[in-house]
Design an enzyme around this catalytic site. Structure first.
Site, mmCIF file in Angstrom:
data_model
loop_
_atom_site.group_PDB
_atom_site.id
_atom_site.type_symbol
_atom_site.label_atom_id
_atom_site.label_comp_id
_atom_site.label_asym_id
_atom_site.label_seq_id
_atom_site.Cartn_x
_atom_site.Cartn_y
_atom_site.Cartn_z
ATOM 1 C CG ASP A 125 96.449 129.899 -4.448
ATOM 2 O OD1 ASP A 125 97.059 128.821 -4.544
ATOM 3 O OD2 ASP A 125 96.929 130.900 -3.897
ATOM 4 C CG ASP A 152 73.044 96.371 27.135
ATOM 5 O OD1 ASP A 152 73.241 95.255 27.632
ATOM 6 O OD2 ASP A 152 71.983 96.696 26.572
ATOM 7 N N GLY A 206 83.393 95.867 17.755
ATOM 8 C CA GLY A 206 84.445 94.967 18.212
ATOM 9 C C GLY A 206 83.881 93.826 19.037
ATOM 10 C CG LEU A 207 80.527 92.750 22.601
ATOM 11 C CD1 LEU A 207 81.484 91.945 23.468
ATOM 12 C CD2 LEU A 207 79.522 93.500 23.466
#
Length: 507
Positions: A36, A278, A413-414
Site C-alpha cells: 500500500d 473569432d 480543429g479549425l
C-alpha cells in the site's frame, strides 16, 4: 467487488494522505501492508513534490499475520513520534489492514503520547478518496479547534478551507482568491489544510466566516464550524466570471462591505472573447461534462451562460454530491450521469457524439479514442495538469485560463480544416516542406497515398467526399452516416447516403 482498469477515486486512506501531506506538523501513521505504499507515488511523481508524504506505514507482510500485528502498529506509532516530533498525529488503517480489525485508534491511545492523536474511521469498502479527505479534515478540525472568543473576532476576517495536496490547481486557485479577498479588504486568518499546522487549526474559530473553496473536502467541516461557532460559510464556488461575481457579492455581504470596488476591478477577457467575431463559430457547440461535482457544476454554468455552448451531457463520480448535479442536469433538460465506472462514461460519450468533452484524465483518454476534442477540468489528473506556470481555475484570471483551455482544442480543429482547404497551395500542399524551415529545408520523402475504398461499406467516392468535411466534425459525420445506414439496412455507403444522413441529422 468489481475489478477495473481505471478509478476516479482511490480508497479513503488516500484522501487522508492528501490532508496529511498538505499540512505541516502533522503525521499520519497508517496500518497497511507493504504494497500500500504505492500511494507515495501520487505525490512525488504526479504532483512532483520534493518530499515524501508525512506518512509512516506499518508495512506488515503475509508472515506477520500469524503474529501480533497490533504490536507492529504500536511500535511504528512510537517510532514515528520519536523521529518526526509532530504537533499532532492521525492514525488509521488501509483497506487491507481494515480486515484485521486491530483498532489503530485504541492502540495509539494506549501509547499515551504527549500530543493529540486523532483516530480515523474510514470504511474502505463503502467510501472513497474524497469522502476520506473530507472526513479526515473534519476530524482534525473537530478535535483541535479551540473555543471562540467573540471579543477578538475581526468581522472582516475569514478562513479559506478546502485546498489539499494533489488537488487540481489548488495552489493557484488559493493565490487568486487570496488576492481577490485582499482587494475587498478582508484578512485571511487561516488557510487549511494546505500549509496549515495543528496550531493554525486551533485558530480557525477566530475568523468571522469561512470561505469553502472545495465542498468535496471542506463542506463537512464548514457545516460543523457553522453549528458550533456560529461561523457562516460561503456556498458559491468562484469558477467562471458569473460565479466569481456572485462569490464577491456573497463574501462582501458576510463581511459587511461594499462589493462594487472589487467588482469594478475584476478583469477577465472571457466575456469579450466569447462575444468576439473569432468566437461566434463556437456558439452552440455540443459539450459533454464529467468530473467532481464542484468542477462539473461550474463547467456547466460557464458552458451554458458564458460561452453559449449546448450542454448535452452532465455527470459526476462524486456520489455524495449527486443531488445538486441531478438538479443542475434537470434544469438543462438532461438526466445526470452518476457513476464511477469509466466504461459507462465512454458509452455515454459515444452515444451523445459531442463536439467537445470536458472531464478528467479518464475523459481525455476516452475522447482521444473516440476522436473528440477534450479539455481537463477536474481531478483525477495527470502530471501535465500540474503545470509550472500560474494556471488557476478560480477568479477572473481563472476564467481566462478556462477560456483558453476549452477553446484551443476547437481552434486546432479549425486550423486543420484550413490546412485541408488550402492543401493545393504552393506552401501547404503535401509535397511542401515546413514553411518555418525556409528554402533550405529538405522535402518530405513520402507523399500521402490516395484514399482507398474503406472497409465496412464505404464506397471510394463517398470516402473521398467525407475527407472534405472539417477535421473536428469528420468523426461525428462518419458515425452518424454509419448509424443512418445501419438503421435503414444500407450495406454500401455512397455519396447519396452521406448527404441523406446529413439532411436527416440537420432537421
Amino acid at each position: 467487488m468489481q475489478l477495473t482498469l481505471w478509478t476516479y477515486e482511490g480508497p479513503p486512506h488516500v484522501g487522508a494522505m492528501r490532508i496529511a501531506t498538505a499540512m505541516k506538523g502533522l503525521h499520519y501513521v497508517l496500518h497497511a501492508p507493504q504494497g500500500d505504499t504505492y500511494a507515495d507515488l501520487l505525490f512525488t511523481m504526479i504532483e512532483r513534490r520534493n518530499a515524501r508524504p508525512p506518512v509512516t506505514y506499518t508495512t506488515f507482510q503475509a508472515r506477520d499475520l500469524g503474529g501480533d500485528t497490533a504490536e507492529l502498529f504500536k511500535t511504528a506509532a512510537a517510532d514515528a513520534y520519536a523521529r518526526f516530533q509532530p504537533q499532532a498525529m492521525i492514525v488509521g488503517a488501509s483497506c487491507t489492514a481494515e480486515l484485521i480489525q486491530d483498532d489503530p485508534g485504541g492502540l495509539a491511545k494506549a501509547l499515551a503520547l504527549p500530543i493529540p492523536v486523532i483516530p480515523l474511521e474510514l470504511p474502505s469498502y463503502q467510501k472513497k478518496e474524497n469522502w476520506g479527505a473530507s472526513e479526515t479534515f473534519y476530524q482534525i478540525v473537530r478535535n483541535l479547534a479551540e473555543p471562540r472568543r467573540e471579543a477578538e473576532v475581526n468581522p472582516r476576517s475569514c478562513n479559506i478551507l478546502g485546498p489539499t495536496a494533489l488537488g487540481f490547481r489548488h495552489r493557484d486557485d488559493l493565490a487568486e482568491i487570496t488576492r481577490l479577498l485582499a482587494a475587498l479588504g478582508i484578512t485571511v486568518n487561516v488557510v487549511a489544510p494546505l500549509d496549515a499546522t495543528p496550531d493554525d487549526i486551533r485558530r480557525i474559530p477566530e475568523a468571522a466566516f469561512n470561505v469553502v473553496l472545495y465542498p468535496e473536502t471542506a463542506e463537512t467541516a464548514g457545516r460543523w464550524l457553522e453549528r458550533t461557532f456560529k461561523q457562516p460559510m460561503t456556498t458559491v464556488v468562484p469558477i467562471g466570471v458569473s460565479a466569481t461575481r456572485d462569490f464577491i457579492a456573497q463574501v462582501a455581504q458576510l463581511a459587511g462591505l461594499d462589493p462594487q470596488v472589487a467588482l469594478a476591478a475584476g478583469e477577465s477577457r472571457l466575456p469579450w472573447y466569447s462575444r468576439s467575431v473569432d468566437s461566434t463559430y463556437l456558439t452552440g457547440k455540443r459539450v459533454f461534462i464529467f468530473g467532481d461535482a464542484t468542477h462539473a457544476l461550474a463547467a456547466a454554468r460557464i458552458a451554458k451562460e458564458e460561452l453559449g455552448f449546448e450542454v448535452v451531457g452532465l455527470g459526476t463520480y462524486s456520489r455524495e454530491f449527486a443531488r445538486p448535479v441531478r438538479e443542475a442536469a434537470t434544469k438543462l433538460g438532461l438526466e445526470a450521469l452518476i457513476t464511477d465506472d469509466y466504461l459507462e462514461v465512454e458509452a455515454k460519450v459515444a452515444e451523445l457524439q459531442p463536439e467537445l468533452v470536458l472531464g478528467t484524465q479518464m475523459e481525455r483518454h476516452i475522447a482521444k479514442k473516440l476522436g473528440f476534442p477534450c479539455a481537463v477540468i477536474s481531478a483525477p489528473v495527470h502530471v501535465q495538469d500540474f503545470p509550472a506556470r500560474y494556471s488557476p481555475q478560480m477568479g477572473f484570471e481563472g476564467a481566462n485560463v478556462i477560456f483558453d483551455s476549452w477553446v484551443h482544442p476547437l481552434m486546432m480543429g479549425l486550423e486543420e480544416h484550413l490546412l485541408h482547404m488550402f492543401r493545393n497551395d504552393f506552401e501547404f500542399n503535401d509535397k511542401a516542406a515546413a514553411s518555418h524551415l525556409g528554402h533550405g529545408a529538405s522535402k518530405p520523402a513520402t507523399t500521402v497515398a490516395a484514399v482507398a475504398p474503406a472497409a465496412g461499406g464505404w464506397a471510394s467516392e463517398a470516402e473521398r467526399e467525407l475527407q472534405k468535411i472539417p477535421f473536428f466534425v469528420r468523426g461525428k459525420a462518419r458515425r452518424n452516416t454509419e448509424r443512418f445506414a445501419a438503421e435503414r439496412g444500407i450495406t454500401l455507403i455512397t455519396i447519396e447516403t452521406l448527404y441523406d444522413a446529413k439532411a436527416h441529422y440537420s432537421r
